[in-house]
Enzyme design. Structure first.
Site, mmCIF file in Angstrom:
data_model
loop_
_atom_site.group_PDB
_atom_site.id
_atom_site.type_symbol
_atom_site.label_atom_id
_atom_site.label_comp_id
_atom_site.label_asym_id
_atom_site.label_seq_id
_atom_site.Cartn_x
_atom_site.Cartn_y
_atom_site.Cartn_z
ATOM 1 N N VAL A 1 0.818 -1.212 0.000
ATOM 2 C CA VAL A 1 0.000 0.000 0.000
ATOM 3 C C VAL A 1 0.852 1.262 0.000
ATOM 4 O O VAL A 1 0.418 2.334 -0.424
ATOM 5 C CB VAL A 1 -0.943 -0.005 1.228
ATOM 6 N N LYS A 2 2.104 1.146 0.440
ATOM 7 C CA LYS A 2 2.969 2.316 0.597
ATOM 8 C C LYS A 2 3.384 2.949 -0.732
ATOM 9 O O LYS A 2 3.850 4.093 -0.746
ATOM 10 C CB LYS A 2 4.216 1.941 1.399
#
Length: 453
Positions: free
Chosen positions: A43-44
């Site tokens: 997700v980063k």
């Protein structure tokens, strides 16, 4: 032709996948937002692009500059992708509890990795917060990202992840459940969803050793809550600016063991190979099951890929060493099966106390059986030897038979673990197991504690 101009254009629009077996006891529709489909497998990637673009726009990051960040690995990977495409150098500062896979992956994509100790205060000059700041001050033409307090972090999820979830669920989402570390995901997604429907509940998954849950409930930053933990990617010993507690309806804490066990369960029961925080999220979800109704639509976010934990949660030996492997320990043989081939260290009656002390030091053991030509006749324990030394400094040159205690009890391989445990007393710290072939093995209190599930 349909193609992306570079890898960064493939970030986002990750799928929602219905969970089945692992959430069978939850009476609601549970959907996983699987962020491993991003090119950096987490997700980063989303906020890495946003933070760099915003820093470029206002001049904090200049052409050819060096990006510096403290990361648990995933943000570093996202930053590395952007750095490669845009021509920046990258230094990632990590704590030593992070998996070797994460460090190796970052080096593979050109990042310089600096490793710092985990078990120090955030203000300690050795902490990865402090080292990141120091490197930024020492490195010419550098920019310290600071994902914890960089509000572009939460903004990325407000602009991207939140709208995606709303659209994918056709606005039917009732609960959003996610692990909380920097706070960007829960705050950005939570803000967007609550603007669409204030009744949507936002739940954060925390870990033991982190301050979030108690602070949210009491407003007290309790330093007694802070201690070292194994779970990666969630929990903090600081209060990042990205965590907007007003958007969060509640927290639940998950143990290191449960997070690790459920990380493996997701792979085995749902065929989704995801990381440690996903396991924590699923266990947290089950702990919250009374909050969900049959018509609810619960979205849980899976942060990263299981490939970053193959040497940890997906490794039987690593799990077993920490007592996380769910094995059925019922007999003496179950306790010693993983080291049954190790030689039993003994000392003879006529050897000197100094010989026993040297053996304890060499093999890092605390108890040694004493033997003579007839077999086991006594035992020595480091505590008893210490007391003897305090009473008589010359004890090291005395024969073992003058200081030894009673011999350790001997049991058979099939002896129930309950019976073995009863043999441990204030006077007795070990039990010998007869292997049936003329040799023996030792069980200590440490072994018994390690077998407790």
């Amino acid at each position: 032709m349909d193609f992306s101009k570079n890898i960064l254009e493939t970030i986002g629009n990750t799928p929602l996948v219905k969970l089945n077996k692992i959430v069978a006891e939850i009476d609601a529709l549970v959907l996983a937002k699987v962020e491993t489909f991003n090119p950096g497998n987490s997700v980063k990637d989303r906020m890495a692009v946003k933070m760099i673009e915003d820093a470029e726009a206002d001049g904090r990051l200049k052409p050819g500059g060096t990006i510096i960040e403290g990361t648990s690995g995933n943000t570093g990977m996202g930053l590395a992708l952007v750095a490669i495409i845009k021509g920046y150098k990258l230094i990632c500062v990590m704590s030593d509890k992070q998996s070797k896979e994460k460090m190796d992956i970052l080096r593979a994509v050109g990042a310089k990795v600096v490793v710092c100790p985990t078990d120090v205060e955030p203000t300690d000059p050795r902490s990865y917060y402090s080292v990141s700041k120091r490197l930024a001050s020492e490195t010419p033409n550098s920019w310290y990202v600071n994902q914890y307090d960089n509000m572009s972090n939460a903004l990325a999820h407000y602009e991207q992840t939140g709208p995606e979830i709303w659209k994918q669920t056709e606005g039917k989402i009732t609960h959003f459940v996610v692990g909380v570390g920097t706070g960007g995901t829960i705050s950005g997604v939570g803000k967007y969803l609550k603007e669409q429907n204030p009744n949507i509940k936002i739940w954060g998954i925390d870990t033991y050793g982190s301050v979030f849950k108690k602070y949210h409930e009491t407003g007290i930053f309790d330093e007694n809550e802070i201690y070292s933990y194994i779970t990666e990617g969630i929990g903090e010993d600081i209060l990042p600016k990205n965590v907007d507690f007003s958007l969060i309806d509640g927290f639940t804490k998950v143990t290191d063991k449960d997070a690790a066990v459920y990380t493996r369960k997701i792979a085995l029961e749902e065929a989704i190979f995801v990381g440690n925080s996903a396991g924590a999220c699923i266990k947290g979800l089950l702990q919250l099951k009374e909050h969900f109704k049959p018509d609810d639509v619960v979205v849980v976010l899976f942060h990263d890929s299981g490939s970053r934990y193959v040497g940890k949660m997906f490794n039987d030996d690593w799990m077993r060493e920490r007592g996380f492997l769910e094995e059925n320990v019922t007999k003496a043989e179950d306790v010693i099966k993983d080291h049954i081939d190790k030689q039993l260290i003994v000392v003879r009656t006529e050897e000197l106390v100094s010989h026993a002390i040297e053996r304890m030091r060499k093999y890092k053991i605390s108890q040694i059986p004493v033997v003579d030509i007839n077999g086991f006749v006594g035992s020595v324990d480091e505590t008893d030897l210490f007391r003897s030394y305090v009473a008589d400094k010359n004890v090291a040159e005395k024969p073992i038979k003058e200081v030894m205690g009673k011999p350790f009890p001997i049991v058979k391989l099939g002896t129930p673990i309950e019976e073995v445990s009863k043999l441990f007393t204030k006077e007795n710290d070990a039990v010998l197991v007869d292997l049936g072939n003329g040799s023996h093995h030792i069980i200590t209190k440490y072994d018994i504690i390690g077998s407790i599930k």
